[in-house]
Design a protein around this motif. Structure first.
Motif, PDB file in Angstrom:
ATOM      1  N   SER A 203       0.825  -1.204   0.000  1.00  0.00           N
ATOM      2  CA  SER A 203       0.000   0.000   0.000  1.00  0.00           C
ATOM      3  C   SER A 203       0.858   1.253   0.000  1.00  0.00           C
ATOM      4  O   SER A 203       0.535   2.241  -0.664  1.00  0.00           O
ATOM      5  N   VAL A 204       1.948   1.226   0.746  1.00  0.00           N
ATOM      6  CA  VAL A 204       2.879   2.354   0.760  1.00  0.00           C
ATOM      7  C   VAL A 204       3.450   2.564  -0.634  1.00  0.00           C
ATOM      8  O   VAL A 204       3.503   3.694  -1.139  1.00  0.00           O
ATOM      9  N   GLU A 205       3.869   1.493  -1.282  1.00  0.00           N
ATOM     10  CA  GLU A 205       4.443   1.589  -2.620  1.00  0.00           C
ATOM     11  C   GLU A 205       3.429   2.144  -3.614  1.00  0.00           C
ATOM     12  O   GLU A 205       3.745   3.018  -4.428  1.00  0.00           O
ATOM     13  N   PHE A 206       2.178   1.663  -3.537  1.00  0.00           N
ATOM     14  CA  PHE A 206       1.133   2.147  -4.443  1.00  0.00           C
ATOM     15  C   PHE A 206       0.873   3.628  -4.225  1.00  0.00           C
ATOM     16  O   PHE A 206       0.749   4.406  -5.184  1.00  0.00           O
ATOM     17  N   CYS A 207       0.770   4.036  -2.964  1.00  0.00           N
ATOM     18  CA  CYS A 207       0.513   5.436  -2.616  1.00  0.00           C
ATOM     19  C   CYS A 207       1.634   6.331  -3.132  1.00  0.00           C
ATOM     20  O   CYS A 207       1.381   7.372  -3.762  1.00  0.00           O
ATOM     21  N   LEU A 208       2.872   5.954  -2.877  1.00  0.00           N
ATOM     22  CA  LEU A 208       4.006   6.761  -3.317  1.00  0.00           C
ATOM     23  C   LEU A 208       4.061   6.845  -4.840  1.00  0.00           C
ATOM     24  O   LEU A 208       4.294   7.920  -5.407  1.00  0.00           O
ATOM     25  N   THR A 209       3.845   5.729  -5.509  1.00  0.00           N
ATOM     26  CA  THR A 209       3.893   5.730  -6.976  1.00  0.00           C
ATOM     27  C   THR A 209       2.843   6.665  -7.551  1.00  0.00           C
ATOM     28  O   THR A 209       3.115   7.438  -8.481  1.00  0.00           O
ATOM     29  N   GLN A 210       1.636   6.623  -6.990  1.00  0.00           N
ATOM     30  CA  GLN A 210       0.557   7.483  -7.468  1.00  0.00           C
ATOM     31  C   GLN A 210       0.923   8.954  -7.311  1.00  0.00           C
ATOM     32  O   GLN A 210       0.785   9.756  -8.261  1.00  0.00           O
ATOM     33  N   HIS A 211       1.396   9.335  -6.142  1.00  0.00           N
ATOM     34  CA  HIS A 211       1.629  10.751  -5.882  1.00  0.00           C
ATOM     35  C   HIS A 211       2.951  11.246  -6.471  1.00  0.00           C
ATOM     36  O   HIS A 211       3.055  12.438  -6.798  1.00  0.00           O
TER      37      HIS A 211
END
Length: 321
Positions: A89-97
Motif C-alpha cells: 500500500s505504501v508503494e502504491f501510494c508513493l507511486t501514485q503521488h
C-alpha cells in the motif's frame, strides 16, 4: 545499489549542490521506500531533474513559490503514505503521488504565448477522519512568472483566488479529499484561458463529485473576465450554433436517452463552460448538466474557422484563423 537523486535534494537553493542520494545511507521510511523500488527511484530522479530545470528558468519569486510547494508535497506524501498500512500500500501510494507530482512539474516553467508560466501549489494530509484516514488536499494554480506588469500581477492574484481558496466542503462536518487545479489552454497578449478542475470525495461515499469549468480573462485593453460580446457578434445566431453543435455531440453520446435541448442551450452558452484553445472553442459539459452522472463529461470543440461568421471583429482568437 540504485542511487536516485532523492526529491529532498530539490529543496537545496543552489541547484548545483543537489547531489544524488546515497541509498547506502538511507534512514527515513521515505528514503528506504524510494531506494527499495526501482520504479520509484526512477520517478524520484525524474522529479529532481524536472524541478531543477524549472528552477533554472524562474525568477527569484517563482523559485520561492515552487520550493515552498515542493516542501509541502514532501510532507504531504509522508503524512499520506506512511499511515499504518502494509508495504504494498505504501508503494502504491508513493507511486501514485510521485507520478502526479511529475505531471505538476511539467508545467512549473513553461512558455505559452508571450508568457513564462509557473505554478503555485498547496498540499495537506495532516488532518484525519474518525477512522484515522488522512484527508488529501491539493490545490494548484498557474501564475505568470515573466514578463510581469501591473495587469499580469492582477491576473496572478485572480487565479490564486479562483483556484487556491476552496469555497467550502460539501461533505458536512469536517471535509473530504479535495483537489483543485487549472491548466492554461491558450495565452496571447490579449487573453489568457484556463480550464479549472475541482473534485471532492466525502469519505465513505460511493464516488466523488466535481467538474470542470473555463476561466478566461481579457488582458487588453483592460483586465476583465471574458464576456460573450468579447468573443461573439451579438447580432448573429451564435447561441443557436453553439447549441446545435453541442446537441449533436450529446445526442450521439446519450445512446437513445432523452436529451432536453433547453438544458443543452443553457450549458453550451454558459461562459463558465467555455475554454479558448489554439484549435477552437472548447465547451465542457459536466455530468448532471444534461445527462446522468454515468455518461460522464462531454467535451465539444468547435474550430475557429466554423465560428468565423459569428465572431466579433476583435475576438481574442489565434491570429492564423
Amino acid at each position: 545499489m540504485i542511487k536516485p537523486a532523492l526529491v529532498m535534494a530539490c529543496l537545496i537553493p543552489t541547484i548545483a549542490s543537489a547531489a544524488s542520494f546515497d541509498c547506502d545511507k538511507a534512514h527515513s521510511p521515505l528514503e528506504k521506500a524510494v531506494c527499495a523500488d526501482p520504479a520509484l527511484s526512477t520517478l524520484d530522479s525524474s522529479i529532481a531533474t524536472s524541478y531543477n530545470a524549472a528552477m533554472q528558468r524562474l525568477s527569484s519569486d517563482g523559485q520561492t513559490i515552487l520550493r515552498d510547494g515542493q516542501r509541502q508535497w514532501l510532507h504531504f506524501v509522508r503524512d499520506l503514505c506512511f499511515v499504518p498500512q502494509d508495504a504494498s500500500s505504501v508503494e502504491f501510494c508513493l507511486t501514485q503521488h510521485y507520478t502526479d507530482r511529475l505531471k505538476d512539474l511539467s508545467t512549473a516553467a513553461v512558455t505559452i504565448g508571450p508568457y513564462l508560466f509557473s505554478r503555485s501549489d498547496y498540499f495537506s494530509a495532516s488532518t484525519h477522519d474518525k477512522a484515522g484516514r488522512p484527508y488529501e488536499i491539493h490545490t494548484g494554480a498557474p501564475r505568470i512568472d515573466a514578463p510581469l506588469s501591473p495587469t499580469i500581477a492582477l491576473w496572478n492574484s485572480a487565479m490564486a483566488k479562483q483556484t487556491m481558496h476552496a469555497d467550502g466542503s460539501d461533505c458536512g462536518p469536517g471535509h473530504g479529499d479535495e483537489y483543485s487545479g487549472a491548466e492554461v489552454t491558450y495565452a496571447s497578449a490579449n487573453a489568457i484561458s484556463v480550464r479549472t478542475t475541482n473534485e471532492e470525495y466525502c469519505h465513505g461515499t460511493p464516488h466523488g463529485h466535481g467538474g470542470s469549468a473555463g476561466l478566461t480573462y481579457m488582458i487588453e485593453p483592460h483586465l476583465h473576465a471574458l464576456e460573450a460580446s468579447d468573443l461573439f457578434n451579438m447580432d448573429t445566431a451564435w447561441k443557436d450554433f453553439l447549441t446545435g453543435r453541442s446537441y449533436e455531440a450529446i445526442e450521439k453520446k446519450a445512446d437513445g436517452a432523452q436529451v432536453e435541448r433547453k438544458l443543452v442551450e443553457r450549458a453550451a452558452t454558459d461562459i463558465r463552460d467555455w475554454t479558448l484553445t489554439q484549435d477552437g472553442l472548447l465547451i465542457t459539459i459536466d455530468p448532471y448538466a444534461v445527462l446522468a452522472y454515468a455518461f460522464g463529461t462531454t467535451e465539444v470543440i468547435i474550430p475557429w474557422r466554423d465560428l468565423k461568421p459569428f465572431l466579433a471583429p476583435n475576438s481574442p482568437i489565434p491570429a492564423q484563423t
